[in-house]
Write an enzyme that holds these catalytic residues in place. Structure first.
Site, PDB file in Angstrom:
ATOM      1  N   GLU A 158       5.462  22.139  14.378  1.00 50.69           N
ATOM      2  CA  GLU A 158       6.269  23.330  14.952  1.00 50.69           C
ATOM      3  C   GLU A 158       6.182  23.868  16.254  1.00 50.69           C
ATOM      4  OE1 GLU A 158       7.563  27.862  13.119  1.00 50.69           O
ATOM      5  OE2 GLU A 158       5.686  27.111  12.653  1.00 50.69           O
ATOM      6  N   GLU A 257      12.327  33.287   7.700  1.00 46.45           N
ATOM      7  CA  GLU A 257      11.165  33.358   8.286  1.00 46.45           C
ATOM      8  C   GLU A 257      11.559  34.621   8.907  1.00 46.45           C
ATOM      9  OE1 GLU A 257       7.010  31.337   9.700  1.00 46.45           O
ATOM     10  OE2 GLU A 257       8.711  31.229  10.881  1.00 46.45           O
TER      11      GLU A 257
END
Length: 278
Positions: A158, A257
């Protein structure tokens, strides 16, 4: 004719480290289920410890099982996040801690059906050559990806924002890491976690990135930009990004998120209104 999924058929996942902060960490699965979620994700849920106790592991399994939700994704050990760590795989001295955490995570994954494990890369160490750090990261990621393959899971790379010394800040940088691991071990299960918030914060055109990242995609996370609030709370056009993603055939889960500005309940209304989900 387009086969794009409607937005109300997306598998929406609640991130339990950023959302439902009104509750203790192990009570958040139940809170998420009460809010309508059937899938959740955690960062590494063991207070920065690479070797959690048996009781800590059982508490996590019990919380997920009792809430009747799926633990879709979980971060692997990333060091002391509260002190600024953002991963340890590129830190040669942390190799043993990381490998021990992989064993813990795969045990949890086998028990709960978790099949996505995000692996934060690590901020640059000023006193270690970058080549040595990247070699350590490749070795650690390969180890984790091969372990994940044994339970049918995938490890994720990520890009992050907020830390100029974090070397994986763009989609292209993440794909280079993934290609490096695949070249090192063709049997490694590894893919891209595309976090729209982090990439947009770093100045990336996330909708343009979809031109080349789709074959690598394994997971998606979203939040509005700027501010990391609920989609619909700022100017990031999260809905447009998601619609483009679905148009290109993405059929995985999408995780929320974001950090609620007030109560999680109110923030969910903002998100649902912005996506036409009310």
């Amino acid at each position: 004719m387009s086969t794009q999924r409607p937005l109300d058929q997306v598998r929406w996942v609640a991130n339990l480290h950023t959302m439902f902060g009104e509750f203790p960490l192990m009570e958040r699965p139940a809170a998420a289920r009460a809010a309508g979620f059937r899938e959740v994700e955690y960062w590494w849920p063991f207070d920065g410890q690479p070797r959690p106790s048996h009781e800590q592991i059982e508490d996590l399994v019990a919380a997920i099982t009792a809430a009747e939700v799926r633990l879709t994704a979980m971060n692997l050990y990333a060091g002391n996040m509260a002190n600024g760590d953002r991963g340890v795989i590129s830190h040669p001295d942390a190799a043993e801690d990381f490998r021990d955490s992989v064993a813990v995570a795969m045990t949890i994954g086998a028990r709960l059906g978790t099949r996505l494990f995000n692996v934060p890369y690590g901020r640059r160490l000023p006193d270690v050559a970058e080549e040595a750090q990247d070699a350590a990261a490749t070795k650690a990621l390969t180890y984790a990806a091969l372990a994940a393959a044994e339970i049918g899971a995938t490890v994720l790379v990520e890009p992050l924002s907020g830390f100029p010394d974090y070397p994986v800040r763009t989609s292209r940088a993440a794909l280079k890491v993934i290609d490096r691991v695949r070249a090192h071990s063709p049997g490694a299960n590894i893919g891209l976690l595309m976090d729209q918030y982090h990439l947009a914060t770093n100045g990336e055109d996330v909708r343009a990135d979809l031109e080349f990242v789709v074959p690598y995609l394994s997971h998606i996370q979203v939040a509005d930009v700027p501010g990391r609030g609920a989609p619909g709370s700022a100017d990031g056009d999260v809905r447009g990004f998601v619609e483009d993603l679905l148009e290109r055939g993405y059929d995985g889960a999408i995780a929320l998120e974001y950090v609620p500005a007030g109560s999680t309940e109110d923030s969910l209304v903002t998100w649902r209104e912005s996506f036409g989900l009310l």
